[in-house]
Design an enzyme around this catalytic site. Structure first.
Site, PDB file in Angstrom:
ATOM      1  N   GLY A 152       2.988  -1.255   4.158  1.00  0.00           N
ATOM      2  CA  GLY A 152       2.964   0.164   3.811  1.00  0.00           C
ATOM      3  C   GLY A 152       4.364   0.648   3.469  1.00  0.00           C
ATOM      4  N   GLY A 153       5.028   1.262   4.451  1.00  0.00           N
ATOM      5  CA  GLY A 153       6.335   1.899   4.236  1.00  0.00           C
ATOM      6  C   GLY A 153       7.335   1.054   3.459  1.00  0.00           C
ATOM      7  N   SER A 195       3.753  -2.398  10.076  1.00  0.00           N
ATOM      8  CA  SER A 195       5.220  -2.373  10.183  1.00  0.00           C
ATOM      9  C   SER A 195       5.883  -3.689   9.769  1.00  0.00           C
ATOM     10  CB  SER A 195       5.646  -1.963  11.603  1.00  0.00           C
ATOM     11  OG  SER A 195       5.173  -0.663  11.890  1.00  0.00           O
ATOM     12  N   HIS A 246      -9.352   0.839   5.020  1.00  0.00           N
ATOM     13  CA  HIS A 246      -8.046   0.998   5.683  1.00  0.00           C
ATOM     14  C   HIS A 246      -8.231   1.916   6.888  1.00  0.00           C
ATOM     15  CE1 HIS A 246      -3.911   2.248   6.409  1.00  0.00           C
ATOM     16  NE2 HIS A 246      -3.546   1.160   5.748  1.00  0.00           N
ATOM     17  N   GLU A 293      -6.621   4.308   8.019  1.00  0.00           N
ATOM     18  CA  GLU A 293      -6.443   5.751   7.769  1.00  0.00           C
ATOM     19  C   GLU A 293      -7.701   6.336   7.141  1.00  0.00           C
ATOM     20  OE1 GLU A 293      -2.738   5.420   5.635  1.00  0.00           O
ATOM     21  OE2 GLU A 293      -1.762   4.782   7.499  1.00  0.00           O
ATOM     22  N   GLY A 332       2.662   2.040  10.552  1.00  0.00           N
ATOM     23  CA  GLY A 332       3.569   3.175  10.391  1.00  0.00           C
ATOM     24  C   GLY A 332       4.275   3.574  11.672  1.00  0.00           C
ATOM     25  N   GLU A 363      -5.119  -5.372  10.502  1.00  0.00           N
ATOM     26  CA  GLU A 363      -4.125  -4.322  10.691  1.00  0.00           C
ATOM     27  C   GLU A 363      -4.384  -3.603  12.013  1.00  0.00           C
ATOM     28  OE1 GLU A 363      -2.176  -3.071   6.805  1.00  0.00           O
ATOM     29  OE2 GLU A 363      -3.857  -1.749   7.142  1.00  0.00           O
ATOM     30  N   ASN A 400       0.869  -1.189   0.000  1.00  0.00           N
ATOM     31  CA  ASN A 400       0.000   0.000   0.000  1.00  0.00           C
ATOM     32  C   ASN A 400       0.895   1.225   0.000  1.00  0.00           C
ATOM     33  OD1 ASN A 400      -1.808   2.053   0.529  1.00  0.00           O
ATOM     34  ND2 ASN A 400      -2.085   1.510   2.681  1.00  0.00           N
ATOM     35  N   TRP A 401       0.900   1.936  -1.118  1.00  0.00           N
ATOM     36  CA  TRP A 401       1.798   3.091  -1.239  1.00  0.00           C
ATOM     37  C   TRP A 401       1.260   4.350  -0.565  1.00  0.00           C
ATOM     38  CZ3 TRP A 401       3.925   3.064  -6.996  1.00  0.00           C
ATOM     39  CH2 TRP A 401       4.802   1.989  -7.135  1.00  0.00           C
ATOM     40  N   LYS A 402       0.020   4.320  -0.130  1.00  0.00           N
ATOM     41  CA  LYS A 402      -0.586   5.515   0.485  1.00  0.00           C
ATOM     42  C   LYS A 402      -0.396   6.715  -0.450  1.00  0.00           C
ATOM     43  CE  LYS A 402       0.646   3.483   4.863  1.00  0.00           C
ATOM     44  NZ  LYS A 402       0.343   3.538   6.271  1.00  0.00           N
TER      45      LYS A 402
END
Ligand code: PEP
Length: 249
Positions: free
Chosen positions: A234-235, A213, A95, A97, A173, A167, A9-11
């Site tokens: 993610g990251g 993470s 998600h 966020e 993150g 999640e 997931n590149w956000k």
């Protein structure tokens, strides 16, 4: 045997040019017939470029969100059909966020899941508790509410077409990963819910990804748990080498 899925997931990261560069670097690092499904979810604006770049590779492109209506006066929104038109095959739904910053609810998640299925997209439905909820021993009740609300009134066949992502919000993150045992416990509980709400055979087949993470150095331990069928990253999915290291766990 459930086939593993590793999804990135590149956000809100990467321009179109950076998207092209990622795929140029990433494609040679993963086998043509990998041992897991590979998914990359770039921002909307790069969906078509990512789809073209991934063409002929085993990488599936996903959107990070979409509206449930087919079309209409919804300024700033994107429909499921627009995602398929841009080459997308899957869509993240709910998600944390989106729930936290954009007011998404179990009801909107449910509408989106149904719209995605209708558009022949694979919904990747995200659930998870906050730190305060975990500390108040509410993890299972939150998962139950999100599962039952988000997947309300799905048929068994529809349920068989989704991916679930557990999640825990406190692990996204933050660099804090749930231990493999903590993640497995939540996955086991989600599978129990699937058996109750749908059927034991659906519960045995549903693929549940862990997200929070995930990095090259913790993926092996997570994937060693029989309950964990993959990861939503993610990251660490932004860098071709680190995402490839996760895919090739
Ligand atoms: C995510 O965005 O879904 C996620 C799990 O992020 P990170 O891996 O950076 O914690």
């Amino acid at each position: 045997m459930r086939r593993p899925v590793i999804a990135g997931n590149w956000k809100m990261y990467k321009t179109q040019e950076e998207t092209r560069a990622f795929f140029e670097a990433f494609k040679p690092l993963v086998p043509a017939t990998p041992e897991c499904d590979i998914v990359v979810a770039p921002p909307f604006i790069s969906l078509a470029i990512a789809s073209a770049a991934a063409h002929g590779s085993p990488i599936m492109i996903a959107a990070q969100n979409a509206h449930w209506e087919r079309e209409g006066a919804f300024t700033g929104e994107i429909s499921m059909r627009m995602i398929t038109d841009a080459g997308g095959k899957a869509v993240l739904i709910g998600h944390s966020e989106r729930r936290q910053y954009f007011g998404e609810t179990d009801e909107s998640v449910n509408r989106k899941v149904k719209a995605a299925l209708e558009a022949k997209l694979t919904p990747i439905v995200c659930v998870g508790e906050s730190l305060a909820q975990r500390e108040s021993h509410l993890t299972h009740s939150i998962l139950k509410r999100q599962f039952e609300g988000g997947l309300d009134a799905l048929t068994e066949h529809e349920f068989s077409r989704i991916l679930l992502a557990y999640e825990p919000v406190w692990a996204i993150g933050t660099g804090k990963t749930a231990t493999p045992e903590m993640a497995a416990d939540a996955h086991r509980y989600l599978r129990e819910l699937a058996a109750t709400v749908f059927s034991p055979s659906q519960a045995a087949g549903i693929r549940i990804l862990y997200g929070g993470s995930v990095k090259p150095d913790n993926i092996k331990g997570l994937m060693a748990q029989a309950e964990i069928d993959g990861a939503l990253v993610g990251g660490a999915s932004l860098d071709a080498k680190s995402f490839a290291a996760i895919v090739n766990f």
